[in-house]
Scaffold this motif. Structure first.
Motif, PDB file in Angstrom:
ATOM      1  N   GLY A  10       0.813  -1.217   0.000  1.00 21.29           N
ATOM      2  CA  GLY A  10       0.000   0.000   0.000  1.00 21.29           C
ATOM      3  C   GLY A  10       0.840   1.256   0.000  1.00 21.29           C
ATOM      4  N   LEU A  11       0.178   2.359  -0.336  1.00 26.82           N
ATOM      5  CA  LEU A  11       0.847   3.652  -0.406  1.00 26.82           C
ATOM      6  C   LEU A  11       1.154   4.175   0.991  1.00 26.82           C
ATOM      7  CD1 LEU A  11      -1.428   5.237  -3.149  1.00 26.82           C
ATOM      8  CD2 LEU A  11       0.978   4.631  -3.431  1.00 26.82           C
ATOM      9  N   THR A  12       2.378   4.575   1.207  1.00 24.91           N
ATOM     10  CA  THR A  12       2.788   5.215   2.457  1.00 24.91           C
ATOM     11  C   THR A  12       3.239   6.648   2.137  1.00 24.91           C
ATOM     12  OG1 THR A  12       5.132   4.624   2.327  1.00 24.91           O
ATOM     13  CG2 THR A  12       3.628   2.970   3.249  1.00 24.91           C
ATOM     14  N   PRO A  13       3.494   7.470   3.133  1.00 14.65           N
ATOM     15  CA  PRO A  13       3.947   8.843   2.842  1.00 14.65           C
ATOM     16  C   PRO A  13       5.247   8.906   2.049  1.00 14.65           C
ATOM     17  CG  PRO A  13       3.188   8.698   5.109  1.00 14.65           C
ATOM     18  CD  PRO A  13       3.226   7.286   4.572  1.00 14.65           C
ATOM     19  N   THR A  14       6.057   7.843   2.113  1.00 18.44           N
ATOM     20  CA  THR A  14       7.363   7.825   1.448  1.00 18.44           C
ATOM     21  C   THR A  14       8.142   9.082   1.835  1.00 18.44           C
ATOM     22  OG1 THR A  14       6.424   6.516  -0.352  1.00 18.44           O
ATOM     23  CG2 THR A  14       8.560   7.519  -0.765  1.00 18.44           C
ATOM     24  N   ASN A  15       8.306   9.238   3.116  1.00 15.77           N
ATOM     25  CA  ASN A  15       8.918  10.444   3.640  1.00 15.77           C
ATOM     26  C   ASN A  15      10.245  10.127   4.305  1.00 15.77           C
ATOM     27  OD1 ASN A  15       9.141  13.200   4.769  1.00 15.77           O
ATOM     28  ND2 ASN A  15       6.997  13.280   4.147  1.00 15.77           N
ATOM     29  N   ALA A  16      10.925  11.164   4.708  1.00 12.74           N
ATOM     30  CA  ALA A  16      12.210  11.006   5.378  1.00 12.74           C
ATOM     31  C   ALA A  16      12.459  12.208   6.266  1.00 12.74           C
ATOM     32  CB  ALA A  16      13.341  10.874   4.367  1.00 12.74           C
ATOM     33  N   ALA A  17      13.231  11.997   7.319  1.00 11.98           N
ATOM     34  CA  ALA A  17      13.669  13.081   8.194  1.00 11.98           C
ATOM     35  C   ALA A  17      15.122  12.819   8.558  1.00 11.98           C
ATOM     36  CB  ALA A  17      12.811  13.156   9.454  1.00 11.98           C
ATOM     37  N   VAL A  18      15.915  13.878   8.492  1.00 14.11           N
ATOM     38  CA  VAL A  18      17.337  13.799   8.815  1.00 14.11           C
ATOM     39  C   VAL A  18      17.585  14.691  10.014  1.00 14.11           C
ATOM     40  CG1 VAL A  18      19.694  14.048   7.967  1.00 14.11           C
ATOM     41  CG2 VAL A  18      17.833  13.495   6.360  1.00 14.11           C
ATOM     42  N   VAL A  19      17.990  14.091  11.135  1.00 12.19           N
ATOM     43  CA  VAL A  19      18.148  14.820  12.387  1.00 12.19           C
ATOM     44  C   VAL A  19      19.626  15.048  12.656  1.00 12.19           C
ATOM     45  CG1 VAL A  19      17.694  14.811  14.870  1.00 12.19           C
ATOM     46  CG2 VAL A  19      16.021  13.809  13.282  1.00 12.19           C
ATOM     47  N   GLY A  20      20.024  16.303  12.658  1.00  8.74           N
ATOM     48  CA  GLY A  20      21.394  16.666  12.967  1.00  8.74           C
ATOM     49  C   GLY A  20      21.472  17.459  14.256  1.00  8.74           C
ATOM     50  N   THR A  21      22.669  17.683  14.741  1.00  5.51           N
ATOM     51  CA  THR A  21      22.838  18.418  16.005  1.00  5.51           C
ATOM     52  C   THR A  21      22.539  19.900  15.848  1.00  5.51           C
ATOM     53  OG1 THR A  21      25.199  18.619  15.491  1.00  5.51           O
ATOM     54  CG2 THR A  21      24.526  16.803  16.937  1.00  5.51           C
ATOM     55  N   ARG A  22      22.553  20.411  14.601  1.00  6.49           N
ATOM     56  CA  ARG A  22      22.290  21.829  14.378  1.00  6.49           C
ATOM     57  C   ARG A  22      20.973  22.096  13.664  1.00  6.49           C
ATOM     58  NH1 ARG A  22      28.387  22.951  12.249  1.00  6.49           N
ATOM     59  NH2 ARG A  22      29.400  23.221  14.277  1.00  6.49           N
ATOM     60  N   ALA A  23      20.488  21.103  12.906  1.00  8.14           N
ATOM     61  CA  ALA A  23      19.255  21.305  12.144  1.00  8.14           C
ATOM     62  C   ALA A  23      18.678  19.968  11.720  1.00  8.14           C
ATOM     63  CB  ALA A  23      19.525  22.173  10.916  1.00  8.14           C
ATOM     64  N   THR A  24      17.396  20.012  11.361  1.00  7.35           N
ATOM     65  CA  THR A  24      16.683  18.837  10.860  1.00  7.35           C
ATOM     66  C   THR A  24      16.172  19.133   9.461  1.00  7.35           C
ATOM     67  OG1 THR A  24      16.002  17.992  13.028  1.00  7.35           O
ATOM     68  CG2 THR A  24      14.599  17.426  11.166  1.00  7.35           C
ATOM     69  N   LEU A  25      16.240  18.136   8.595  1.00 11.19           N
ATOM     70  CA  LEU A  25      15.717  18.217   7.237  1.00 11.19           C
ATOM     71  C   LEU A  25      14.456  17.374   7.177  1.00 11.19           C
ATOM     72  CD1 LEU A  25      16.630  19.357   4.405  1.00 11.19           C
ATOM     73  CD2 LEU A  25      17.619  17.104   3.995  1.00 11.19           C
ATOM     74  N   ARG A  26      13.344  17.978   6.752  1.00 13.79           N
ATOM     75  CA  ARG A  26      12.088  17.257   6.617  1.00 13.79           C
ATOM     76  C   ARG A  26      11.485  17.519   5.245  1.00 13.79           C
ATOM     77  NH1 ARG A  26       8.924  18.300  12.268  1.00 13.79           N
ATOM     78  NH2 ARG A  26       7.990  19.914  10.935  1.00 13.79           N
ATOM     79  N   PHE A  27      10.788  16.517   4.714  1.00 13.61           N
ATOM     80  CA  PHE A  27      10.242  16.607   3.364  1.00 13.61           C
ATOM     81  C   PHE A  27       8.735  16.789   3.421  1.00 13.61           C
ATOM     82  CE2 PHE A  27      14.312  14.630   3.028  1.00 13.61           C
ATOM     83  CZ  PHE A  27      14.831  15.085   1.819  1.00 13.61           C
ATOM     84  N   GLY A  28       8.220  17.636   2.498  1.00 14.35           N
ATOM     85  CA  GLY A  28       6.794  17.915   2.469  1.00 14.35           C
ATOM     86  C   GLY A  28       5.996  16.902   1.672  1.00 14.35           C
ATOM     87  N   THR A  29       6.654  16.230   0.741  1.00  8.29           N
ATOM     88  CA  THR A  29       6.029  15.168  -0.052  1.00  8.29           C
ATOM     89  C   THR A  29       7.034  14.019  -0.118  1.00  8.29           C
ATOM     90  OG1 THR A  29       6.851  16.192  -2.087  1.00  8.29           O
ATOM     91  CG2 THR A  29       4.614  16.753  -1.413  1.00  8.29           C
ATOM     92  N   GLU A  30       6.849  13.083  -1.045  1.00  9.66           N
ATOM     93  CA  GLU A  30       7.786  11.969  -1.169  1.00  9.66           C
ATOM     94  C   GLU A  30       9.218  12.499  -1.299  1.00  9.66           C
ATOM     95  OE1 GLU A  30       3.947  10.485  -3.195  1.00  9.66           O
ATOM     96  OE2 GLU A  30       5.050  12.377  -2.975  1.00  9.66           O
ATOM     97  N   PHE A  31      10.100  12.017  -0.431  1.00  7.89           N
ATOM     98  CA  PHE A  31      11.439  12.587  -0.358  1.00  7.89           C
ATOM     99  C   PHE A  31      12.242  12.399  -1.636  1.00  7.89           C
ATOM    100  CE2 PHE A  31      12.463   8.198   0.645  1.00  7.89           C
ATOM    101  CZ  PHE A  31      13.744   8.019   0.168  1.00  7.89           C
ATOM    102  N   ASN A  32      11.954  11.350  -2.387  1.00  9.95           N
ATOM    103  CA  ASN A  32      12.771  10.998  -3.553  1.00  9.95           C
ATOM    104  C   ASN A  32      12.282  11.622  -4.847  1.00  9.95           C
ATOM    105  OD1 ASN A  32      10.484   9.206  -3.233  1.00  9.95           O
ATOM    106  ND2 ASN A  32      11.297   8.003  -4.915  1.00  9.95           N
ATOM    107  N   LEU A  33      11.191  12.384  -4.793  1.00 14.74           N
ATOM    108  CA  LEU A  33      10.592  12.981  -5.982  1.00 14.74           C
ATOM    109  C   LEU A  33      10.721  14.497  -5.950  1.00 14.74           C
ATOM    110  CD1 LEU A  33       7.239  10.945  -6.132  1.00 14.74           C
ATOM    111  CD2 LEU A  33       9.438  10.375  -7.175  1.00 14.74           C
ATOM    112  N   PRO A  34      10.505  15.157  -7.081  1.00 14.11           N
ATOM    113  CA  PRO A  34      10.429  16.618  -7.020  1.00 14.11           C
ATOM    114  C   PRO A  34       9.370  17.062  -6.024  1.00 14.11           C
ATOM    115  CG  PRO A  34      10.507  15.857  -9.304  1.00 14.11           C
ATOM    116  CD  PRO A  34      10.328  14.629  -8.454  1.00 14.11           C
TER     117      PRO A  34
END
Length: 342
Positions: A246-270
């Protein structure tokens, strides 16, 4: 280190400005069709020929996509001296033999992801390409997108600080007649879907020191879903789940000591992402419309054309070393979950 006030601009050139090369398509499946659509719409690349297992199949594909030349064998395609580059778009378990065929003919090659079934296969292909002195790359199109050039600049600047954890997943739904349910074609989600999160984890954290996980077997004989957690030598963690149920959000989060990167849609797509300061007090947004293959595959086609035009044998967007590291991690995931493709 102060938080950024603006995000860097992408350095990705206009795909229309890449030199126009003549492409031969080896394998006429769904991804080859999407590649042709995107390259024709957004680049000056010339899709000049297709090669298939039979003349009838090659003729049918050529007629459907308006290609001037149809080769009834893969050998015929790679022997076509009018072509500049071969795009290998056959199933994973056929990549080694088809890439070897093209490289031994002295052709530049772009091969669909993942490059092979395991690190040993990928290493053999890379060694052959380097020996022949031709361009070779894995078509993991995510890393050719403009937004990933922005992310690369963020990483290079150390904006995230030390990366402590990376959380990824990817799920899609497939009907039972899809090749992903076929054990003979190295089915299951790990190679088709899992290559995206595994490559992202490996890019950010390196080949892990340890992987533990579980896989669930599907009645078809392939694995239906799996989850793993991996750690580097310092104990920093990455998680990955993938499923074909089934379809999942296909998301990702990268947690660093200074900042976090989060994706608004599928992380691997435009699509958009956010860079958030560690304490949440500041946030910068990369805002672009969500897209899929039509909007994105053109960037890898253009980059391959630029590299070949400049005499390069690999691309910094997806270096061969990065592909080999991803294959090492995929091998570790298979070992931790008991998945076998042979």
């Amino acid at each position: 280190m102060t938080f950024l006030t603006t995000l860097p601009a992408p350095r990705t050139p206009d795909p229309m400005e890449a030199p126009a090369l003549r492409w031969g398509i080896l394998g006429g499946g769904w991804i080859a069709e999407r590649f042709i659509e995107s390259a024709r719409a957004h680049t000056g690349q010339v899709i000049a020929a297709v090669g298939s297992r039979t003349q009838a199949k090659a003729d049918a594909f050529a007629a459907a996509w308006g290609l001037p030349t149809a080769h009834g064998s893969y050998e015929g395609l790679v022997s076509d001296d009018s072509l500049d580059v071969i795009y290998v778009a056959t199933p994973h378990n056929m990549h080694l033999s088809h890439v070897r065929l093209a490289l031994e003919a002295g052709r530049h090659v772009l091969v669909e992801k993942p490059m092979g079934l395991d690190h040993a296969e990928a290493a053999e292909m890379v060694a052959l390409a380097r020996d022949r002195g031709v361009f070779f790359a894995e078509a993991l199109w995510t890393y050719f997108l403009p937004k990933f050039d922005v992310i690369q600049q963020i990483l290079d600047a150390g904006t995230l600080g030390d990366i402590k954890s990376v959380h990824t997943e990817y799920g899609e739904f497939f009907t039972r007649d899809h090749r992903i349910f076929d054990p003979a074609l190295a089915g299951g989600p790990l190679l088709d879907l899992g290559t995206y999160p595994v490559s992202f984890l490996t890019k950010l954290m390196g080949v892990p020191d340890r992987v533990v996980g579980l896989a669930q077997q599907d009645e078809s004989g392939v694995h239906g879903q799996l989850s793993v957690i991996m750690a580097d030598a310092a104990g920093n963690q990455g998680t990955m789940s993938t499923t074909l149920y089934g379809l999942t959000p296909t998301n990702a989060a990268v947690v660093g000591t200074r900042a976090t990167l989060r994706f608004g849609t599928e992380f691997n797509l435009p699509g958009p992402f956010q860079l958030i300061s560690a304490d949440g007090s500041a946030c910068l947004t990369w805002d672009e419309p969500a897209g899929r293959h039509f909007e994105g595959l053109c960037f890898e086609a253009a980059e391959v054309a630029r590299c070949i035009g400049e005499g390069r044998t690999e691309t910094p967007c997806r270096p061969l070393g990065a592909t080999l590291d991803t294959m090492k991690t995929l091998d570790l995931v298979r070992g931790a979950t008991g998945i076998s493709f042979r």
